[in-house]
Every structure is written in C-alpha cells, then in structure tokens.
Design an enzyme around this catalytic site. Structure first.
Site, PDB file in Angstrom:
ATOM      1  N   ASN A 119     -19.017   2.540  -9.392  1.00 31.16           N
ATOM      2  CA  ASN A 119     -19.743   3.832  -9.501  1.00 31.16           C
ATOM      3  C   ASN A 119     -18.992   4.831 -10.377  1.00 31.16           C
ATOM      4  O   ASN A 119     -19.411   5.971 -10.523  1.00 31.16           O
ATOM      5  CB  ASN A 119     -19.988   4.422  -8.100  1.00 31.16           C
ATOM      6  CG  ASN A 119     -18.691   4.898  -7.439  1.00 31.16           C
ATOM      7  OD1 ASN A 119     -17.609   4.782  -8.025  1.00 31.16           O
ATOM      8  ND2 ASN A 119     -18.802   5.431  -6.240  1.00 31.16           N
ATOM      9  N   GLY A 129     -11.729  -0.090 -12.014  1.00 31.13           N
ATOM     10  CA  GLY A 129     -10.570   0.617 -11.432  1.00 31.13           C
ATOM     11  C   GLY A 129      -9.263  -0.042 -11.818  1.00 31.13           C
ATOM     12  O   GLY A 129      -9.217  -0.993 -12.614  1.00 31.13           O
ATOM     13  N   TYR A 130      -8.174   0.475 -11.241  1.00 21.44           N
ATOM     14  CA  TYR A 130      -6.828   0.038 -11.635  1.00 21.44           C
ATOM     15  C   TYR A 130      -6.619  -1.450 -11.350  1.00 21.44           C
ATOM     16  O   TYR A 130      -6.418  -2.260 -12.258  1.00 21.44           O
ATOM     17  CB  TYR A 130      -5.802   0.898 -10.886  1.00 21.44           C
ATOM     18  CG  TYR A 130      -4.362   0.493 -11.049  1.00 21.44           C
ATOM     19  CD1 TYR A 130      -3.508   0.491  -9.953  1.00 21.44           C
ATOM     20  CD2 TYR A 130      -3.840   0.124 -12.282  1.00 21.44           C
ATOM     21  CE1 TYR A 130      -2.179   0.134 -10.090  1.00 21.44           C
ATOM     22  CE2 TYR A 130      -2.513  -0.228 -12.440  1.00 21.44           C
ATOM     23  CZ  TYR A 130      -1.675  -0.224 -11.326  1.00 21.44           C
ATOM     24  OH  TYR A 130      -0.354  -0.579 -11.460  1.00 21.44           O
ATOM     25  N   ILE A 131      -6.683  -1.854 -10.095  1.00 23.37           N
ATOM     26  CA  ILE A 131      -6.434  -3.265  -9.763  1.00 23.37           C
ATOM     27  C   ILE A 131      -7.618  -4.118 -10.181  1.00 23.37           C
ATOM     28  O   ILE A 131      -7.457  -5.222 -10.707  1.00 23.37           O
ATOM     29  CB  ILE A 131      -6.149  -3.412  -8.250  1.00 23.37           C
ATOM     30  CG1 ILE A 131      -4.963  -2.538  -7.853  1.00 23.37           C
ATOM     31  CG2 ILE A 131      -5.875  -4.875  -7.891  1.00 23.37           C
ATOM     32  CD1 ILE A 131      -4.750  -2.409  -6.366  1.00 23.37           C
ATOM     33  N   ARG A 135       7.289  13.169   3.620  1.00 23.55           N
ATOM     34  CA  ARG A 135       5.827  13.318   3.540  1.00 23.55           C
ATOM     35  C   ARG A 135       5.231  12.839   4.863  1.00 23.55           C
ATOM     36  O   ARG A 135       5.536  11.704   5.288  1.00 23.55           O
ATOM     37  CB  ARG A 135       5.273  12.505   2.374  1.00 23.55           C
ATOM     38  CG  ARG A 135       3.783  12.548   2.194  1.00 23.55           C
ATOM     39  CD  ARG A 135       3.349  11.873   0.894  1.00 23.55           C
ATOM     40  NE  ARG A 135       3.647  10.430   0.925  1.00 23.55           N
ATOM     41  CZ  ARG A 135       3.312   9.591  -0.073  1.00 23.55           C
ATOM     42  NH1 ARG A 135       2.722  10.056  -1.165  1.00 23.55           N
ATOM     43  NH2 ARG A 135       3.608   8.305   0.017  1.00 23.55           N
ATOM     44  N   LYS A 184      -9.515  -0.489   6.460  1.00 24.09           N
ATOM     45  CA  LYS A 184      -9.098  -1.816   5.984  1.00 24.09           C
ATOM     46  C   LYS A 184      -9.053  -2.794   7.170  1.00 24.09           C
ATOM     47  O   LYS A 184      -9.538  -3.915   7.089  1.00 24.09           O
ATOM     48  CB  LYS A 184      -7.731  -1.738   5.305  1.00 24.09           C
ATOM     49  CG  LYS A 184      -7.738  -0.998   3.966  1.00 24.09           C
ATOM     50  CD  LYS A 184      -8.642  -1.683   2.949  1.00 24.09           C
ATOM     51  CE  LYS A 184      -8.604  -1.013   1.596  1.00 24.09           C
ATOM     52  NZ  LYS A 184      -9.524  -1.644   0.617  1.00 24.09           N
ATOM     53  N   SER A 203      -4.763  -4.195   2.612  1.00 25.54           N
ATOM     54  CA  SER A 203      -3.554  -3.410   2.334  1.00 25.54           C
ATOM     55  C   SER A 203      -2.514  -3.635   3.416  1.00 25.54           C
ATOM     56  O   SER A 203      -2.850  -3.855   4.576  1.00 25.54           O
ATOM     57  CB  SER A 203      -3.927  -1.923   2.284  1.00 25.54           C
ATOM     58  OG  SER A 203      -2.756  -1.124   2.299  1.00 25.54           O
ATOM     59  N   THR A 241      -0.992  -1.531   4.715  1.00 26.64           N
ATOM     60  CA  THR A 241      -1.146  -0.435   5.674  1.00 26.64           C
ATOM     61  C   THR A 241      -1.612  -0.934   7.031  1.00 26.64           C
ATOM     62  O   THR A 241      -1.292  -0.373   8.065  1.00 26.64           O
ATOM     63  CB  THR A 241      -2.152   0.593   5.120  1.00 26.64           C
ATOM     64  OG1 THR A 241      -1.756   0.973   3.809  1.00 26.64           O
ATOM     65  CG2 THR A 241      -2.264   1.794   6.006  1.00 26.64           C
ATOM     66  N   TYR A 243      -7.883   5.682   6.321  1.00 27.91           N
ATOM     67  CA  TYR A 243      -7.919   4.685   5.234  1.00 27.91           C
ATOM     68  C   TYR A 243      -7.467   3.326   5.770  1.00 27.91           C
ATOM     69  O   TYR A 243      -8.152   2.320   5.610  1.00 27.91           O
ATOM     70  CB  TYR A 243      -7.017   5.114   4.072  1.00 27.91           C
ATOM     71  CG  TYR A 243      -6.679   3.969   3.156  1.00 27.91           C
ATOM     72  CD1 TYR A 243      -5.446   3.313   3.257  1.00 27.91           C
ATOM     73  CD2 TYR A 243      -7.594   3.505   2.229  1.00 27.91           C
ATOM     74  CE1 TYR A 243      -5.151   2.233   2.447  1.00 27.91           C
ATOM     75  CE2 TYR A 243      -7.297   2.430   1.410  1.00 27.91           C
ATOM     76  CZ  TYR A 243      -6.068   1.791   1.532  1.00 27.91           C
ATOM     77  OH  TYR A 243      -5.784   0.716   0.732  1.00 27.91           O
TER      78      TYR A 243
END
Ligand code: WQD
Length: 330
Positions: free
Chosen positions: A32, A10-12, A289, A152, A124, A126, A148
């Site tokens: 996966n 993945g990205y990170i 948003r 975490k 995160s 978050t 989400y």
C-alpha cells in the site's frame, strides 16, 4: 514458483524480491506504499533485469486481495506487510492489531480459497519476550512489552492453527533479529520516513550530517560495555533465508530464527561503522529507552541444520552497505 510478496516495496520485502527473482522465481508485489515508495519496484527491476508485477493495495482490503489471487496463479505467499514500530504500537494498539492481524487472516483465507499451500510469515525475535538469550525456537513464548510483538505472536498462532486444520497448508514462521545494511548496488536499502527509530539508519544519518549526534540509550545494562546488545543480520542474508525456507517448505509449521547468533553492542557497532567507512559518528550517552531489553541474539543452529542456511555477511559488510545506500539516497 510464482510468489506473492506483500510489503514487497518495503525494506526487507524489496531485498527478498531481489533474492527471489535471482533464484528464478516470478514475483507479484502487493504493497500500500504506506511506508515505502513505488520507485523501489523499478530499482528491483534495475538490479535483477527481471519483470515484476505490482499492485498498490492494502492487505486488509479483502476484495483487492481476492482480485490478486484470482488474477494470478500464486504458488506461495511471503507476508511482510504490516506496521512494525514498537513504540508506535504502544500509542496506537488498535491500528496495529487491526492491520497486522486482519491482514494475516485475509491472506491465509485467500490461500485456502485458492489452493495456495505455501505461506512464509515475517515474524520477529520480539515474540520471545523476556526469555534468556540465546533465543531458541523451542522456547515457550513470553508476553512481549508491546502490541507490535503481540501481533506477531498472535499471527504465528493463527497460521499454526490454520495449518493444523489443513495439513496441505505449509507454513514457515521466520523470526528476524535486527536486519541492517543494504543491497551492494546501493539502489535499495533502509529509508525510514522521519527520524529513524532503529540504530543503523540513525547512525548513517549522523555520519551523513542529517542528524547531529547519536543518542546511546543507556550504558548501564549488564552487557560487555553497558550498552544494548543485538544480533544484527545483513538484510541480504535475511532475504536469502526466505528463499531457502520457501524452497524447502514441507507440510506443517516450521519455525526458524534468522540471525547470526552473534551479539554486538551499540558502541561496538558505532566503532565498526567508523572503521569500516572512515567516518566519525559523534554520540552521547542518555537514559535507557523504555521497553528495551539488555541483550537479544539468536541460537541460529536450527536453520543451519535443517535448511543449510547461515548468515554469510559480517558487521563490517553491514556497515559498508548501509553507508553506501545512505550516501546515494536523496
Ligand atoms: C537496537 C539497539 C537500542 C536507536 C527493533 C524492534 C524489533 C525489530 C528490530 C521489527 C538497542 C539502541 C537504538 C538509537 C540507541 N523490528 N539504540 N540509539 O529495538 O533491538 O528492535 O527493531 O521486527 O521488533 O523492536 O532495534 O535498532 O531500535 O535498537 O542506542 O537512536 O540500539 O537501545 O539497544 P531493537 P533498534
């Protein structure tokens, strides 16, 4: 050390694999490919000229995870694999709780069974919820606005309790702010499938002409210019922060903000991107948003004080590296 990196395609995860290999570690990736591509593993090899072992498995598949631990003498785990779209988590809470929580528990159980004492968790900012900025590691976590974020917080709690019950199990909880940018080679970067949720990949696709214009979600926040302020951190700084945290991991639970400590507004980021790359990014101001907060940025002093780590790359570098990857991305 031999490190199992979940979500390493993945990205990170992929950028962290590069940093791990360049720091002399060996790497086993479990991914996966639900939100990544197998070719990224080849790109990691190309960048580092090092070998890497890859298993296409799901971390909620306990027998598959066991086989990896049985087959490799793992010294530590860096756990990235998980669902990470805030908005999607509101629509699919059960999928998020199952995937993110069960995956973490299966990995922690395997660590205890096979005597793996180092666990670095991808958390995160978050989790801070509606605390006052700048966010500090000692803050009481407040409820987040989405499943989400709750996955975490819960994963942090599970790992904390596991470490308390087994002092040999050392845990680092790394709270990311807003990762952006790409490796300087342009070979790996942020390639979200479909329309990007996050700001930077949206900006790069507008600059490239794949998307017509950027929608700026609100300019009536109590911020420098009314648009949302975030702590953007270069993904390679983030990756290097993982290697430092792993190398310095001692007994117990260690929580670190991985951010720059600087806030940048949406319009400031757009301006920096245009100036850094000599391109235009047309935008329109639209409504806020749902779920967004006005400001989110780190107090990054603890990682500097305890790990000697600070982010080195500035917003211009983030914009240049993100654009280089987008231009080369097919
Ligand atoms: C940044 C700013 C938007 C898109 C999310 C997750 C967080 C973490 C990082 C995983 C905000 C504005 C965005 C657009 C815009 N992910 N924006 N137009 O929401 O801060 O954080 O990604 O750990 O958990 O919540 O990132 O990039 O979506 O938004 O105006 O098309 O850009 O309002 O102010 P966010 P983001």
């Amino acid at each position: 050390m031999n490190i199992l990196v979940t979500g390493g395609a993945g990205y990170i995860g992929s950028h962290t694999c590069v940093a791990l290999l360049e720091a002399g570690h060996t790497v086993v990736v479990a991914d996966n490919l639900g939100n990544s591509k197998a070719e990224t593993i080849d790109k990691i090899k190309q960048i580092t000229n090092k070998e890497i072992t890859f298993y296409q498995i799901d971390v909620t598949d306990e027998p598959a995870v066991e086989r990896v631990f049985f087959s490799h003498d793992v010294d530590g785990v860096i756990h990235f694999a998980g669902f990470k779209a805030v908005g999607e988590s509101v629509e699919k809470p059960l999928a998020y709780y199952y995937n993110n929580i069960v995956g973490t528990m299966i990995l922690a159980k395997a660590c205890q069974k096979y005597g793996v004492h180092r666990f670095v968790f991808s958390s995160s900012a978050t989790v801070y919820g509606e605390n006052e900025v700048p966010f500090v590691e000692t803050m009481q976590l407040l409820p987040t606005t989405n499943p989400y974020g709750e996955t975490k917080s819960m994963s942090e709690r599970i790992l904390t309790d596991a470490a308390r019950a087994n002092p040999a199990f050392s845990v680092a909880l790394l709270r990311y702010f807003n990762p952006v940018g790409a490796h300087e080679s342009g070979l790996i970067g942020e390639a979200p499938s479909g329309i990007p949720n996050n700001l930077m990949p949206y900006v790069t696709q507008v600059a490239k002409g794949k998307l017509e214009q950027l929608r700026v979600f609100g300019n009536d926040y109590p911020t420098v210019d009314g648009t949302g302020v975030r702590d953007y951190i270069h993904v390679m700084d983030l990756a290097e922060g993982h290697v430092v945290a792993l190398n310095n991991l001692t007994e117990g639970v260690h929580i670190y903000n991985l951010g720059t400590g600087q806030g940048t507004s949406v319009l400031q980021l757009v301006k920096a991107f245009e100036e850094a790359n000599g391109v235009k990014v047309p935008y329109e101001i639209v409504g806020r948003r749902p779920g967004d907060i006005a400001e989110c940025y780190a107090d990054a002093s603890k990682a500097k004080r305890e790990l000697g780590w600070t982010a080195k790359r500035d917003v211009i570098a983030m914009c240049r590296d993100a654009w280089r990857f987008e231009k080369g991305y097919k």
